[in-house]
Design an enzyme around this catalytic site. Structure first.
Site, PDB file in Angstrom:
ATOM      1  N   GLY A 179      -0.884  72.525  18.498  1.00 39.87           N
ATOM      2  CA  GLY A 179      -0.749  73.398  17.345  1.00 39.87           C
ATOM      3  C   GLY A 179      -1.980  73.251  16.469  1.00 39.87           C
ATOM      4  O   GLY A 179      -3.071  73.010  16.967  1.00 39.87           O
ATOM      5  N   CYS A 180      -1.803  73.351  15.183  1.00 41.16           N
ATOM      6  CA  CYS A 180      -2.931  73.258  14.250  1.00 41.16           C
ATOM      7  C   CYS A 180      -3.710  71.969  14.466  1.00 41.16           C
ATOM      8  O   CYS A 180      -3.163  70.874  14.363  1.00 41.16           O
ATOM      9  CB  CYS A 180      -2.417  73.317  12.814  1.00 41.16           C
ATOM     10  SG  CYS A 180      -3.726  73.104  11.598  1.00 41.16           S
ATOM     11  N   PHE A 181      -4.993  72.091  14.757  1.00 40.02           N
ATOM     12  CA  PHE A 181      -5.783  70.893  15.047  1.00 40.02           C
ATOM     13  C   PHE A 181      -5.951  69.977  13.845  1.00 40.02           C
ATOM     14  O   PHE A 181      -6.207  68.787  13.998  1.00 40.02           O
ATOM     15  CB  PHE A 181      -7.127  71.203  15.697  1.00 40.02           C
ATOM     16  CG  PHE A 181      -7.957  72.293  15.088  1.00 40.02           C
ATOM     17  CD1 PHE A 181      -8.034  72.511  13.729  1.00 40.02           C
ATOM     18  CD2 PHE A 181      -8.700  73.115  15.921  1.00 40.02           C
ATOM     19  CE1 PHE A 181      -8.824  73.515  13.198  1.00 40.02           C
ATOM     20  CE2 PHE A 181      -9.499  74.124  15.405  1.00 40.02           C
ATOM     21  CZ  PHE A 181      -9.556  74.327  14.033  1.00 40.02           C
ATOM     22  N   TRP A 182      -5.803  70.496  12.636  1.00 42.56           N
ATOM     23  CA  TRP A 182      -5.890  69.621  11.452  1.00 42.56           C
ATOM     24  C   TRP A 182      -4.885  68.480  11.562  1.00 42.56           C
ATOM     25  O   TRP A 182      -5.158  67.354  11.154  1.00 42.56           O
ATOM     26  CB  TRP A 182      -5.557  70.377  10.173  1.00 42.56           C
ATOM     27  CG  TRP A 182      -6.467  71.462   9.767  1.00 42.56           C
ATOM     28  CD1 TRP A 182      -7.722  71.733  10.229  1.00 42.56           C
ATOM     29  CD2 TRP A 182      -6.185  72.448   8.774  1.00 42.56           C
ATOM     30  NE1 TRP A 182      -8.231  72.829   9.589  1.00 42.56           N
ATOM     31  CE2 TRP A 182      -7.306  73.289   8.693  1.00 42.56           C
ATOM     32  CE3 TRP A 182      -5.089  72.706   7.956  1.00 42.56           C
ATOM     33  CZ2 TRP A 182      -7.365  74.358   7.809  1.00 42.56           C
ATOM     34  CZ3 TRP A 182      -5.150  73.760   7.080  1.00 42.56           C
ATOM     35  CH2 TRP A 182      -6.284  74.586   6.999  1.00 42.56           C
ATOM     36  N   CYS A 183      -3.703  68.790  12.084  1.00 41.34           N
ATOM     37  CA  CYS A 183      -2.607  67.809  12.131  1.00 41.34           C
ATOM     38  C   CYS A 183      -2.704  66.861  13.310  1.00 41.34           C
ATOM     39  O   CYS A 183      -1.911  65.923  13.410  1.00 41.34           O
ATOM     40  CB  CYS A 183      -1.266  68.543  12.169  1.00 41.34           C
ATOM     41  SG  CYS A 183      -0.957  69.531  10.696  1.00 41.34           S
TER      42      CYS A 183
END
Length: 179
Positions: A14-18
Site C-alpha cells: 500500500g502507501c509506501f510512506w507506511c
C-alpha cells in the site's frame, strides 16, 4: 562491515510512506527507498502511478544484511504491516498502485515468500484468502525526493494519515501480537 553481503528485498504494502519506519528500526537494515515497481512505464512519476495506468505498485526496496536480519524476519514484518486479504488496495487507498506484493530477487527469496504465504493461509488468522502476490523483482524506480523518509519530514501528517487510513487500527487488531 566491509565484508557484508548486502541483499535487497522489495515489498509493496500500500502507501509506501507506511512501509518505511517498521523496517528502518530493525538491526541489519542499511537503507530503505520508497519507489515504484512491477509495471511497464519507465521512470514513472507519482501522478502517473496513481493514475493506475503504469502497472506499478508503490513499494519499498530494502537493503539488508541477511546474517543480522534474515529474509524470513523481513517477511514476518511485512505481513504484519498489511491486510493481505484485500485485492483492491490497502485501507482507504484504493487501486492497482496500492495492491500488496512481495517481489523476490532470487529463487531462495521466492521459496521463502511462498512458504510464509502458505503458513499465513494455514494459520487461520484471516477468514478470507491471502491475495498478496509473489512476483519476480523488476526495475525499481525511486520515488520523488519528497516521498523519501516522509514520516520524518512530516511526522504529524504521517501519524494522522496512518490513523485516518485505518491502517493503524487494523494492525493493532490483527497483528498486535507481532508488534
Amino acid at each position: 562491515m566491509a565484508d557484508t553481503k548486502w541483499k535487497k528485498a522489495t515489498f509493496a504494502g500500500g502507501c509506501f510512506w507506511c512501509m518505511v519506519s517498521p523496517f528502518e528500526e530493525q538491526p541489519g537494515i542499511q537503507r530503505i527507498i520508497s519507489g515504484y515497481t512491477g509495471g511497464h512505464k519507465e521512470n514513472p512519476t507519482y501522478e502517473e502511478v496513481c493514475s493506475n495506468t503504469t502497472g506499478h505498485l508503490e513499494a519499498v526496496e530494502i537493503t539488508y544484511d541477511p546474517t543480522v536480519f534474515p529474509y524470513e524476519k523481513l517477511l514476518d514484518l511485512f505481513w504484519a504491516q498489511i491486510d493481505p486479504t484485500d485485492p483492491g488496495g490497502q485501507f482507504h487507498d484504493r487501486g492497482e498502485s496500492y495492491q500488496t506484493a512481495i517481489f523476490y530477487h532470487d529463487e531462495e527469496q521466492k521459496a521463502l515468500a511462498e512458504k510464509s504465504k502458505e503458513a499465513l493461509e494455514k494459520s487461520g488468522r484471516f477468514q478470507k484468502p491471502i491475495v498478496t502476490e509473489i512476483r519476480k523483482a523488476s526495475t525499481f524506480y525511486p520515488a520523488e525526493d519528497y516521498h523519501q523518509d516522509y514520516h520524518k519530514k512530516n511526522p504529524l501528517h504521517y501519524k494522522m494519515y496512518r490513523k485516518g487510513s485505518g491502517r493503524e487500527d487494523f494492525i493493532k487488531q490483527n497483528w498486535g501480537d507481532m508488534q
